[in-house]
Design a protein around this motif. Structure first.
Motif, PDB file in Angstrom:
ATOM      1  N   VAL A 578      43.888  -8.023  20.998  1.00  0.00           N
ATOM      2  CA  VAL A 578      44.705  -8.265  19.804  1.00  0.00           C
ATOM      3  C   VAL A 578      46.172  -8.082  20.163  1.00  0.00           C
ATOM      4  CG1 VAL A 578      42.851  -7.591  18.251  1.00  0.00           C
ATOM      5  CG2 VAL A 578      44.501  -5.878  18.955  1.00  0.00           C
ATOM      6  N   LEU A 579      46.995  -8.997  19.670  1.00  0.00           N
ATOM      7  CA  LEU A 579      48.401  -9.032  20.051  1.00  0.00           C
ATOM      8  C   LEU A 579      49.272  -9.120  18.812  1.00  0.00           C
ATOM      9  CD1 LEU A 579      46.877 -11.826  21.636  1.00  0.00           C
ATOM     10  CD2 LEU A 579      48.292 -10.751  23.358  1.00  0.00           C
ATOM     11  N   GLY A 580      50.393  -8.437  18.855  1.00  0.00           N
ATOM     12  CA  GLY A 580      51.274  -8.536  17.705  1.00  0.00           C
ATOM     13  C   GLY A 580      52.520  -7.694  17.868  1.00  0.00           C
ATOM     14  N   ASP A 581      53.263  -7.614  16.782  1.00  0.00           N
ATOM     15  CA  ASP A 581      54.541  -6.908  16.770  1.00  0.00           C
ATOM     16  C   ASP A 581      54.695  -6.251  15.406  1.00  0.00           C
ATOM     17  OD1 ASP A 581      57.117  -6.007  16.979  1.00  0.00           O
ATOM     18  OD2 ASP A 581      58.055  -7.983  17.043  1.00  0.00           O
ATOM     19  N   PHE A 582      54.750  -4.925  15.386  1.00  0.00           N
ATOM     20  CA  PHE A 582      54.911  -4.212  14.119  1.00  0.00           C
ATOM     21  C   PHE A 582      56.104  -4.747  13.330  1.00  0.00           C
ATOM     22  CE2 PHE A 582      51.806  -1.769  15.896  1.00  0.00           C
ATOM     23  CZ  PHE A 582      52.168  -0.706  16.713  1.00  0.00           C
ATOM     24  N   ASN A 583      57.140  -5.128  14.061  1.00  0.00           N
ATOM     25  CA  ASN A 583      58.381  -5.550  13.401  1.00  0.00           C
ATOM     26  C   ASN A 583      58.293  -6.936  12.776  1.00  0.00           C
ATOM     27  OD1 ASN A 583      59.821  -3.169  14.054  1.00  0.00           O
ATOM     28  ND2 ASN A 583      60.127  -3.930  16.134  1.00  0.00           N
ATOM     29  N   GLN A 584      57.163  -7.613  12.960  1.00  0.00           N
ATOM     30  CA  GLN A 584      56.980  -8.921  12.347  1.00  0.00           C
ATOM     31  C   GLN A 584      55.835  -8.912  11.332  1.00  0.00           C
ATOM     32  OE1 GLN A 584      57.472 -12.437  15.046  1.00  0.00           O
ATOM     33  NE2 GLN A 584      57.531 -10.885  16.659  1.00  0.00           N
ATOM     34  N   ALA A 585      55.478  -7.745  10.820  1.00  0.00           N
ATOM     35  CA  ALA A 585      54.430  -7.641   9.799  1.00  0.00           C
ATOM     36  C   ALA A 585      55.032  -8.035   8.452  1.00  0.00           C
ATOM     37  CB  ALA A 585      53.865  -6.224   9.748  1.00  0.00           C
ATOM     38  N   ILE A 586      54.814  -9.286   8.045  1.00  0.00           N
ATOM     39  CA  ILE A 586      55.549  -9.820   6.891  1.00  0.00           C
ATOM     40  C   ILE A 586      54.690 -10.023   5.658  1.00  0.00           C
ATOM     41  CG2 ILE A 586      57.187 -10.971   8.414  1.00  0.00           C
ATOM     42  CD1 ILE A 586      55.750 -13.604   7.814  1.00  0.00           C
ATOM     43  N   TYR A 587      53.377  -9.766   5.743  1.00  0.00           N
ATOM     44  CA  TYR A 587      52.494 -10.057   4.616  1.00  0.00           C
ATOM     45  C   TYR A 587      52.087  -8.782   3.886  1.00  0.00           C
ATOM     46  CZ  TYR A 587      52.134 -14.639   6.786  1.00  0.00           C
ATOM     47  OH  TYR A 587      52.422 -15.870   7.337  1.00  0.00           O
ATOM     48  N   ALA A 588      51.942  -8.902   2.564  1.00  0.00           N
ATOM     49  CA  ALA A 588      51.617  -7.739   1.740  1.00  0.00           C
ATOM     50  C   ALA A 588      50.295  -7.107   2.138  1.00  0.00           C
ATOM     51  CB  ALA A 588      51.583  -8.155   0.267  1.00  0.00           C
ATOM     52  N   GLN A 589      49.312  -7.923   2.527  1.00  0.00           N
ATOM     53  CA  GLN A 589      47.965  -7.415   2.791  1.00  0.00           C
ATOM     54  C   GLN A 589      47.920  -6.434   3.964  1.00  0.00           C
ATOM     55  OE1 GLN A 589      45.779 -10.985   3.642  1.00  0.00           O
ATOM     56  NE2 GLN A 589      46.279 -10.946   5.804  1.00  0.00           N
ATOM     57  N   ALA A 590      48.938  -6.470   4.837  1.00  0.00           N
ATOM     58  CA  ALA A 590      48.911  -5.627   6.032  1.00  0.00           C
ATOM     59  C   ALA A 590      49.972  -4.530   5.996  1.00  0.00           C
ATOM     60  CB  ALA A 590      49.103  -6.489   7.276  1.00  0.00           C
ATOM     61  N   GLU A 591      50.678  -4.374   4.881  1.00  0.00           N
ATOM     62  CA  GLU A 591      51.771  -3.408   4.838  1.00  0.00           C
ATOM     63  C   GLU A 591      51.289  -1.965   4.993  1.00  0.00           C
ATOM     64  OE1 GLU A 591      54.304  -3.870   1.488  1.00  0.00           O
ATOM     65  OE2 GLU A 591      55.048  -5.842   2.097  1.00  0.00           O
ATOM     66  N   ASP A 592      50.059  -1.686   4.566  1.00  0.00           N
ATOM     67  CA  ASP A 592      49.535  -0.325   4.642  1.00  0.00           C
ATOM     68  C   ASP A 592      48.591  -0.115   5.821  1.00  0.00           C
ATOM     69  OD1 ASP A 592      50.917   0.235   2.318  1.00  0.00           O
ATOM     70  OD2 ASP A 592      49.227  -0.247   1.017  1.00  0.00           O
ATOM     71  N   SER A 593      48.620  -1.034   6.797  1.00  0.00           N
ATOM     72  CA  SER A 593      47.646  -0.957   7.886  1.00  0.00           C
ATOM     73  C   SER A 593      48.022   0.042   8.963  1.00  0.00           C
ATOM     74  CB  SER A 593      47.467  -2.344   8.537  1.00  0.00           C
ATOM     75  OG  SER A 593      48.670  -2.738   9.179  1.00  0.00           O
ATOM     76  N   GLY A 594      49.282   0.545   8.921  1.00  0.00           N
ATOM     77  CA  GLY A 594      49.700   1.472   9.963  1.00  0.00           C
ATOM     78  C   GLY A 594      49.791   0.808  11.315  1.00  0.00           C
ATOM     79  N   GLY A 595      50.379  -0.374  11.382  1.00  0.00           N
ATOM     80  CA  GLY A 595      50.465  -1.094  12.649  1.00  0.00           C
ATOM     81  C   GLY A 595      49.135  -1.692  13.025  1.00  0.00           C
ATOM     82  N   PHE A 596      48.551  -1.224  14.111  1.00  0.00           N
ATOM     83  CA  PHE A 596      47.266  -1.737  14.581  1.00  0.00           C
ATOM     84  C   PHE A 596      46.123  -0.794  14.245  1.00  0.00           C
ATOM     85  CE2 PHE A 596      50.213  -3.946  17.505  1.00  0.00           C
ATOM     86  CZ  PHE A 596      49.825  -5.245  17.233  1.00  0.00           C
ATOM     87  N   GLY A 597      46.348   0.091  13.288  1.00  0.00           N
ATOM     88  CA  GLY A 597      45.313   1.064  12.950  1.00  0.00           C
ATOM     89  C   GLY A 597      43.998   0.442  12.547  1.00  0.00           C
ATOM     90  N   GLY A 598      44.072  -0.685  11.833  1.00  0.00           N
ATOM     91  CA  GLY A 598      42.840  -1.347  11.416  1.00  0.00           C
ATOM     92  C   GLY A 598      42.010  -1.839  12.591  1.00  0.00           C
ATOM     93  N   TRP A 599      42.660  -2.060  13.730  1.00  0.00           N
ATOM     94  CA  TRP A 599      41.947  -2.523  14.925  1.00  0.00           C
ATOM     95  C   TRP A 599      41.503  -1.360  15.799  1.00  0.00           C
ATOM     96  CZ3 TRP A 599      40.615  -7.468  14.941  1.00  0.00           C
ATOM     97  CH2 TRP A 599      41.370  -8.377  14.192  1.00  0.00           C
ATOM     98  N   THR A 600      42.395  -0.398  16.032  1.00  0.00           N
ATOM     99  CA  THR A 600      42.073   0.674  16.969  1.00  0.00           C
ATOM    100  C   THR A 600      40.939   1.554  16.476  1.00  0.00           C
ATOM    101  OG1 THR A 600      43.828   2.047  16.006  1.00  0.00           O
ATOM    102  CG2 THR A 600      44.393   0.727  17.935  1.00  0.00           C
TER     103      THR A 600
END
Length: 788
Positions: A578-600
């Motif tokens: 899984v790849l991404g950037d915390f600084n580009q989290a732009i959608y409401a559905q992922a605002e409370d995910s704690g970065g990649f917490g939902g994956w780790t």
């Protein structure tokens, strides 16, 4: 030490030798390709001329079939040979343009002779089958180039570790079979090479980065130990490129046991899918399966319901900003993507094993063939002690039997008789042929007409209930929408299923919204994944894809924890990247995910690797520094620009929308004239893009290409593209022109990451325009240019 002239002469001579090998191999493959193409065409044209056709008896029929099979096998063999030759010719053509990009000299023994290893996109072996002119970049020995500086070095092979000394590391820029540049370097990848590559103009497709892979990227590409790789990378740090090279590496490393169909990449949008589609073919590999999360939802829910997508949800939330309804919708979207709600739905599904599944009756016209009560009695009564899946299978068979019994009961009904009288010639002929096969219409048969009538009536009745049989086969006797909706109809039920026994904030609004939308079969985006989870669970997770071995998720920070857990449930055996950037989290559905917490939290820590890519290679240093100021200091601290010079970003304030359109049209046309091939004009929303596109078309001449990129677009065109902010993720442009980055449009704290994402799409030029006062989020350190 040889001088630069001697080095160039030596390497030019060696390049000429390699190109000679490539050309001879290419001529040979083209010859084979021509022969096979002729064979295929000839066999297809003469197929039936070479087949002996005789259906007079079983013996002749067998010989006819054997003749057809032989010709078909011959054709298939020639077609396979043609494909192999075509692939080889294509690979050799690429090698003629650029056969290799690096050379390393490596000595396994102390003070021993060093072996010269040339590294390219694919290997090149001499006609003797032993002489390696070029090694594939994925070969074990090639890792020396990416991981080590000259000096003591080692690399891993399936047979163990090979130690030795790296005595030389040299890089090349070869274009059209001509040696343009040669550099000796003691760094992982020389800055001169990176400067040359990064300064090139953008294309409408992502390029391979095998010549410029950095040490940290190489570790990601070759990791074989962990079940979960999480890659947090700054914008432009090469996350996606490394992921695609990782796919190519895995296909090379496990070529006997891994196929492209066993690798799935989830892309953020259709535009991005088209953008990355060339990378693997350029490396000589077939593309993996690629989809968006939207396509996964649409495939299962789209035929039954009207399903809102993420982009439409984003537009709706933007429209509702500041209103009570909009704020309540955002709270619901964030909650329904949470781990709390995933746990709640999971508990509800366990409860459904004992009670609560909503069923549909089987009805034909006004008649009820099987009622809901009868289904419930079977499912929760007669078979109530058996497993959920076993009960479901028995229920489906039982419903099929009830339909067959109902057909028998209807054969003498008037509607069946009338339907049978309307049978067409094909139906009558089919019934006649079936009776003849059963011995009818012979000398000793006496009731053939009655049997034919009975068969036509039975066929008419079966045709009438065919939709019901399909519904039973497809589990449509269950109502997943109503079953899911029950969670929001009963306070006590929801609280009983919640892990903490509490209702979430905003539950009353969610309840009213569910009644309003679900009853008319409109599915909000935030309800789509939970509904699909319920549907799949009720049907026994028929769509679990256990054969998938690797799952890649790009822009993973935009997935909610619920979606992450659902994907893990759907691809249970796959290793995750899984790849991404915390600084580009732009959608409401992922605002409370704690970065990649939902994956780790999906994989044990000891089986998880977290990699960080901090250097941004995409943009010039001035653009990276400008974009960093948009972020909070703690978020920007880990981002480092690659030292590539460029112009300072331009910030322009316009007094009106018309003046803004005038200036952007003028600047976009000028950038195209300067040779910039891809210009991205990025507005905040799709609605704003429609307005921008209309204004710009009025101001641009007909010879300037302008394309409005929408959520359904599959390809990124050359020229000027007008697109909303959320579709720009993962894509890059030679120049980016930000449409109205004013305080009015980007004035809230939640706009910070969105504005950062937009500005980091630029490779060489960034212009930011605003109607009135520019957004305070820009953190401007330079004056704003005023446009009257």
């Amino acid at each position: 030490m040889p001088n630069e002239r001697d080095i160039r002469e030596e390497e030019t001579k060696r390049l000429t030798e390699v190109l000679g090998v490539v050309d001879r191999r290419l001529l040979k493959e083209l010859s084979v390709l021509g022969e096979r193409r002729g064979d295929v065409v000839g066999i297809r044209q003469e197929f039936w001329d070479d087949v002996t056709v005789n259906f007079s008896d079983t013996t002749e029929l067998g010989e006819t079939w054997s003749s057809i099979v032989q010709q078909a096998e011959l054709l298939a063999e020639r077609e396979r040979s043609h494909r192999v030759a075509s692939t080889a010719a294509g690979r050799l053509a690429l090698q003629h343009d650029n056969p290799y990009f690096a050379r390393i000299d490596f000595a396994e023994e102390p003070n021993g002779a060093a072996e010269r290893v040339y590294i390219g996109r694919s290997s090149l072996v001499g006609e003797d089958g032993k002489t390696f002119y070029v090694y594939d970049w994925r070969a074990p020995v090639s890792s020396l180039f990416y991981d080590h500086e000259p000096g003591p070095a080692s690399y891993e092979t399936p047979g163990g570790t090979i130690d030795g000394e790296l005595t030389l590391k040299r890089q090349f820029v070869i274009r059209g079979g001509v040696l343009k540049h040669v550099f000796d370097t003691d760094e992982t990848i020389g800055d001169d090479i990176l400067q040359a590559v990064l300064s090139e103009r953008s294309d409408t497709s992502m390029k391979s980065i095998v010549a410029t892979i950095q040490k940290e990227q190489n570790r990601i590409i070759r990791d074989e130990k962990h079940k979960l790789l999480v890659v947090q990378g700054a914008a432009g740090s090469g996350k996606t490129s490394a992921a695609l090279q990782r796919v190519a590496y895995l296909l090379y490393r496990y070529r006997d046991t891994l196929t492209p169909e066993q690798i799935v990449l989830f892309s953020p949008n259709p535009v991005f899918k088209g953008y990355v589609s060339r990378v693997l073919p350029d490396l000589g590999e077939a593309n993996m399966r690629q989809m968006t999360f939207r396509e996964l939802i649409e495939a299962r829910l789209g035929r039954r319901y009207e399903v809102e997508d993420l982009f439409s949800q984003t537009e709706a939330l933007a429209e509702g900003e500041g209103s009570p309804e909009g704020e309540a919708r955002e709270v619901a979207a964030r909650y329904k993507g949470s781990e709390h709600f995933f746990a709640t739905v999971g508990a509800y599904l366990r409860r459904l094993e004992k009670e609560g599944v909503r069923f549909r009756p089987l009805r034909f016209r006004k008649d009820t063939i099987v009622s809901v009560r009868q289904i419930e009695e079977r499912f929760y009564g007669t078979w109530g002690t058996e497993g959920f899946g076993d009960r479901l299978a028995k229920l489906r068979r039982w419903l099929g039997e009830r339909l067959s019994e109902w057909v028998e009961s209807q054969l003498k009904e008037k509607w069946v008789e009338e339907a049978a009288e309307l049978a067409d010639f094909e139906d009558i002929q089919r019934a006649y042929v079936e009776l003849r096969r059963e011995g009818g219409f012979g000398e000793e048969s006496f009731d053939d007409e009655d049997r034919l009538t009975d068969r036509l009536r039975r066929g008419a009745a079966e045709a009438a209930i065919a939709p019901l049989r399909r519904a039973v086969k497809g589990f449509r006797f269950m109502d997943p929408l109503a079953t899911y909706g029950e969670l929001f109809r009963s306070r006590s039920l929801f609280a009983a299923c919640a892990p903490d026994g509490k209702l979430p904030v905003g539950w009353e609004w969610m309840s009213r919204r569910a009644e309003e939308t679900l009853d008319r079969k409109h599915i909000d985006h935030e309800d789509a994944t939970p509904l699909l989870y319920v549907m799949e669970a009720l049907e026994g997770f028929r769509k679990v894809e256990g054969e998938v071995k690797h799952l890649f998720v790009d822009e993973a920070q935009d997935y909610s924890p619920f979606q992450a857990a659902f994907l893990r449930r759907r691809f249970p055996r796959a290793r995750l990247t899984v790849l991404g950037d915390f600084n580009q989290a732009i959608y409401a559905q992922a605002e409370d995910s704690g970065g990649f917490g939902g994956w780790t939290r999906l994989v044990p820590p000891e089986e998880t690797a977290l990699w960080r890519l901090s250097t941004s290679y995409r943009s010039t240093e001035p653009i990276v520094e400008f974009s960093k100021r948009i972020l909070l200091p703690e978020d920007a601290a880990g981002i480092e620009p690659f030292h590539r010079d460029g112009e300072l970003p331009l910030v322009v304030s316009c007094e009106s929308g018309a003046k803004l359109a005038d200036r952007i049209a003028e600047d976009a046309a000028a950038l195209l004239a300067e040779g910039y091939a891809t210009i991205g004009i990025i507005a905040k929303t799709a609605k704003e893009c429609g307005n921008a596109g209309a204004l710009l078309k009025e101001r641009l001449t007909d010879d300037i290409p302008l394309t409005l990129v929408t959520g359904g677009s599959a390809n990124l065109p050359r020229g000027i593209s007008v697109l909303p902010s959320y579709l720009s993720k993962g894509i890059e442009f030679d120049a980016v022109l930000v449409w109205d980055a004013s305080q009015r449009r980007y004035g809230r704290e939640r706009d910070r990451k969105l504005l950062y994402t937009v500005c980091t799409r630029a490779l060489h030029k960034l212009h930011v325009y605003a109607i009135g006062t520019p957004s305070a989020l820009l953190g401007l350190a330079s004056p704003v240019r005023e446009e009257a």
